[in-house]
Design a protein around this motif. Structure first.
Motif, PDB file in Angstrom:
ATOM      1  N   ARG A 177       0.866  -1.183   0.000  1.00 58.95           N
ATOM      2  CA  ARG A 177       0.000   0.000   0.000  1.00 58.95           C
ATOM      3  C   ARG A 177       0.900   1.229   0.000  1.00 58.95           C
ATOM      4  O   ARG A 177       2.070   1.165   0.385  1.00 58.95           O
ATOM      5  CB  ARG A 177      -0.922  -0.001   1.217  1.00 58.95           C
ATOM      6  N   SER A 178       0.366   2.356  -0.452  1.00 64.56           N
ATOM      7  CA  SER A 178       1.200   3.547  -0.638  1.00 64.56           C
ATOM      8  C   SER A 178       1.744   4.052   0.701  1.00 64.56           C
ATOM      9  O   SER A 178       1.052   4.041   1.725  1.00 64.56           O
ATOM     10  CB  SER A 178       0.401   4.647  -1.329  1.00 64.56           C
ATOM     11  N   GLN A 179       3.004   4.465   0.672  1.00 63.69           N
ATOM     12  CA  GLN A 179       3.670   5.059   1.822  1.00 63.69           C
ATOM     13  C   GLN A 179       4.571   6.183   1.334  1.00 63.69           C
ATOM     14  O   GLN A 179       5.017   6.166   0.170  1.00 63.69           O
ATOM     15  CB  GLN A 179       4.506   4.000   2.559  1.00 63.69           C
ATOM     16  N   PRO A 180       4.866   7.174   2.163  1.00 62.01           N
ATOM     17  CA  PRO A 180       5.764   8.253   1.739  1.00 62.01           C
ATOM     18  C   PRO A 180       7.163   7.707   1.458  1.00 62.01           C
ATOM     19  O   PRO A 180       7.768   7.068   2.310  1.00 62.01           O
ATOM     20  CB  PRO A 180       5.778   9.197   2.952  1.00 62.01           C
ATOM     21  N   LYS A 195      -1.506   5.773  -6.336  1.00 63.11           N
ATOM     22  CA  LYS A 195      -2.939   5.475  -6.366  1.00 63.11           C
ATOM     23  C   LYS A 195      -3.190   4.058  -6.893  1.00 63.11           C
ATOM     24  O   LYS A 195      -4.045   3.325  -6.368  1.00 63.11           O
ATOM     25  CB  LYS A 195      -3.695   6.488  -7.221  1.00 63.11           C
ATOM     26  N   LEU A 196      -2.428   3.657  -7.910  1.00 62.42           N
ATOM     27  CA  LEU A 196      -2.566   2.297  -8.431  1.00 62.42           C
ATOM     28  C   LEU A 196      -2.235   1.260  -7.367  1.00 62.42           C
ATOM     29  O   LEU A 196      -2.911   0.237  -7.245  1.00 62.42           O
ATOM     30  CB  LEU A 196      -1.653   2.097  -9.639  1.00 62.42           C
ATOM     31  N   VAL A 197      -1.175   1.512  -6.609  1.00 59.59           N
ATOM     32  CA  VAL A 197      -0.803   0.589  -5.531  1.00 59.59           C
ATOM     33  C   VAL A 197      -1.975   0.419  -4.565  1.00 59.59           C
ATOM     34  O   VAL A 197      -2.304  -0.711  -4.162  1.00 59.59           O
ATOM     35  CB  VAL A 197       0.449   1.093  -4.794  1.00 59.59           C
ATOM     36  N   ASP A 198      -2.623   1.507  -4.216  1.00 62.38           N
ATOM     37  CA  ASP A 198      -3.769   1.415  -3.309  1.00 62.38           C
ATOM     38  C   ASP A 198      -4.972   0.759  -3.978  1.00 62.38           C
ATOM     39  O   ASP A 198      -5.708   0.001  -3.335  1.00 62.38           O
ATOM     40  CB  ASP A 198      -4.143   2.806  -2.790  1.00 62.38           C
ATOM     41  N   ASP A 199      -5.175   1.043  -5.258  1.00 56.24           N
ATOM     42  CA  ASP A 199      -6.289   0.408  -5.982  1.00 56.24           C
ATOM     43  C   ASP A 199      -6.122  -1.113  -6.026  1.00 56.24           C
ATOM     44  O   ASP A 199      -7.113  -1.858  -6.015  1.00 56.24           O
ATOM     45  CB  ASP A 199      -6.377   0.945  -7.407  1.00 56.24           C
ATOM     46  N   TYR A 200      -4.875  -1.574  -6.099  1.00 56.98           N
ATOM     47  CA  TYR A 200      -4.587  -3.006  -6.190  1.00 56.98           C
ATOM     48  C   TYR A 200      -4.286  -3.639  -4.827  1.00 56.98           C
ATOM     49  O   TYR A 200      -3.888  -4.814  -4.777  1.00 56.98           O
ATOM     50  CB  TYR A 200      -3.380  -3.235  -7.112  1.00 56.98           C
ATOM     51  N   ASN A 201      -4.466  -2.912  -3.747  1.00 55.91           N
ATOM     52  CA  ASN A 201      -4.114  -3.396  -2.406  1.00 55.91           C
ATOM     53  C   ASN A 201      -4.672  -4.811  -2.164  1.00 55.91           C
ATOM     54  O   ASN A 201      -5.886  -5.004  -2.082  1.00 55.91           O
ATOM     55  CB  ASN A 201      -4.685  -2.433  -1.367  1.00 55.91           C
ATOM     56  N   PRO A 202      -3.798  -5.825  -2.049  1.00 53.52           N
ATOM     57  CA  PRO A 202      -4.293  -7.201  -1.932  1.00 53.52           C
ATOM     58  C   PRO A 202      -4.927  -7.504  -0.586  1.00 53.52           C
ATOM     59  O   PRO A 202      -5.727  -8.444  -0.479  1.00 53.52           O
ATOM     60  CB  PRO A 202      -3.018  -8.036  -2.144  1.00 53.52           C
ATOM     61  N   ILE A 203      -4.597  -6.716   0.439  1.00 52.12           N
ATOM     62  CA  ILE A 203      -5.196  -6.937   1.754  1.00 52.12           C
ATOM     63  C   ILE A 203      -6.703  -6.728   1.675  1.00 52.12           C
ATOM     64  O   ILE A 203      -7.493  -7.555   2.153  1.00 52.12           O
ATOM     65  CB  ILE A 203      -4.561  -5.994   2.793  1.00 52.12           C
ATOM     66  N   HIS A 204      -7.104  -5.633   1.038  1.00 50.95           N
ATOM     67  CA  HIS A 204      -8.539  -5.362   0.880  1.00 50.95           C
ATOM     68  C   HIS A 204      -9.207  -6.428   0.019  1.00 50.95           C
ATOM     69  O   HIS A 204     -10.327  -6.870   0.306  1.00 50.95           O
ATOM     70  CB  HIS A 204      -8.750  -3.983   0.239  1.00 50.95           C
ATOM     71  N   THR A 232       7.945  -1.566   5.371  1.00 48.11           N
ATOM     72  CA  THR A 232       6.752  -2.289   4.904  1.00 48.11           C
ATOM     73  C   THR A 232       6.254  -3.312   5.933  1.00 48.11           C
ATOM     74  O   THR A 232       5.286  -4.028   5.662  1.00 48.11           O
ATOM     75  CB  THR A 232       7.039  -3.023   3.585  1.00 48.11           C
ATOM     76  N   TYR A 233       6.893  -3.378   7.083  1.00 51.80           N
ATOM     77  CA  TYR A 233       6.586  -4.424   8.066  1.00 51.80           C
ATOM     78  C   TYR A 233       5.098  -4.445   8.436  1.00 51.80           C
ATOM     79  O   TYR A 233       4.446  -5.500   8.410  1.00 51.80           O
ATOM     80  CB  TYR A 233       7.444  -4.214   9.316  1.00 51.80           C
ATOM     81  N   ASP A 234       4.533  -3.289   8.801  1.00 49.09           N
ATOM     82  CA  ASP A 234       3.146  -3.251   9.266  1.00 49.09           C
ATOM     83  C   ASP A 234       2.180  -3.739   8.190  1.00 49.09           C
ATOM     84  O   ASP A 234       1.232  -4.486   8.480  1.00 49.09           O
ATOM     85  CB  ASP A 234       2.762  -1.829   9.697  1.00 49.09           C
TER      86      ASP A 234
END
Length: 282
Positions: A177-180, A195-204, A232-234
């Motif tokens: 998911r997107s991070q700074p 935005k694409l990373v969030d759109d494809y978020n596999p957790i959701h 990216t741990y969390d």
């Protein structure tokens, strides 16, 4: 036990003197699905017997690179060919083809955007080209995908969206998911990619999946590998939580380390062994 370990180490050291060598090639393929691109780069590792046993077919591992990186980085920084040769010689890895596609040049993303259909390219052009050009053993049981950072996130997403295609999904330090990110601050194209990373978020996707989806996801061997100091741990722990909520089997490895090659080199070692162990016996 100590004698057994010492013998195994001594055996591998002896084997290294007789190291069978595979070949690494940096090459290109024709491309029609990426806007404005007629050729696309990739790196391929062919195992030691590939040139001499001309009727044999091999499992394939698609190995995805991270953001702002390149298809050659698995060889240049990860020591892919030497590592694979060593593991094969020592009997810890079955011979397989390893393919490293390019997803940084021109546009840094593994997914589909309106003007850059990379996922379409990967599944409808790249994979078919590889598997008809090289002697790849056919079927889900012989095909796996792995990657680090952006490529780790893409590996997980590809497994979630195409569970019928992959036996193992091995995500290293997966960017889910997107991070700074510092290197994106002055990049004008970063917002649409994030935005694409969030759109494809596999957790959701996993949380919202149907029972049929869950059944398909259970057919994959999921391995999540992340450093305890990785940014990216969390997100990776949240991915594991989504697996647990849907009763999807997985393996998780947390080791000391951060988001760098000091972590990914030994992770590649573990990934090659794990992918090999999951292959059918015959």
């Amino acid at each position: 036990m100590k004698k057994h370990i010492a013998f195994s180490i001594a055996w591998c050291l002896c084997c290294l003197h007789l190291l069978a060598q595979g070949t690494v090639t940096y090459t290109k393929m024709p491309c029609t699905l990426l806007q404005g691109i007629t050729e696309r780069e990739y790196t391929i590792y062919l195992p030691p017997s590939y040139e001499t046993d001309t009727v044999r077919t091999y499992p394939v591992l698609y190995l995805l690179h991270g953001g702002n990186c390149s298809n050659i980085d698995w060889e240049r920084y990860g020591g892919l060919s030497h590592l694979a040769d060593s593991l094969i010689t020592c009997g810890q890895m079955k011979e397989m083809i390893v393919v490293c596609p390019e997803a940084n040049k021109n546009n840094m993303i593994w997914f589909n955007a309106d003007h850059w259909r990379y996922e379409d390219f990967f599944f409808h052009e790249f994979m078919p080209y590889i598997e008809r050009t090289y002697r790849v053993k056919q079927g889900k049981a012989y095909r796996s995908v792995a990657g680090y950072s952006m490529g780790g996130g893409a590996s997980v997403v590809y497994g979630v969206l195409h569970p019928d295609l992959f036996n193992v999904v091995y995500g290293m330090s997966s960017y889910l998911r997107s991070q700074p990110l510092e290197f994106l601050k002055n990049d004008p194209s970063a917002p649409w990619r994030q935005k694409l990373v969030d759109d494809y978020n596999p957790i959701h996707t996993i949380i919202k999946g149907t029972e049929n989806d869950v059944k398909a996801w259970k057919s994959i061997r999921w391995f999540i590998d992340c450093g305890d100091k990785d940014f990216t741990y969390d997100a990776n722990i949240d991915l594991i939580t989504s697996f647990r909520k849907r009763n999807i089997p997985y393996e998780l490895r947390i080791k000391a380390g951060g988001h760098d090659w000091n972590y990914w080199r030994p992770a590649l070692h573990d990934a090659l062994i794990y992918v090999s162990e999951q292959l059918p016996e015959k």
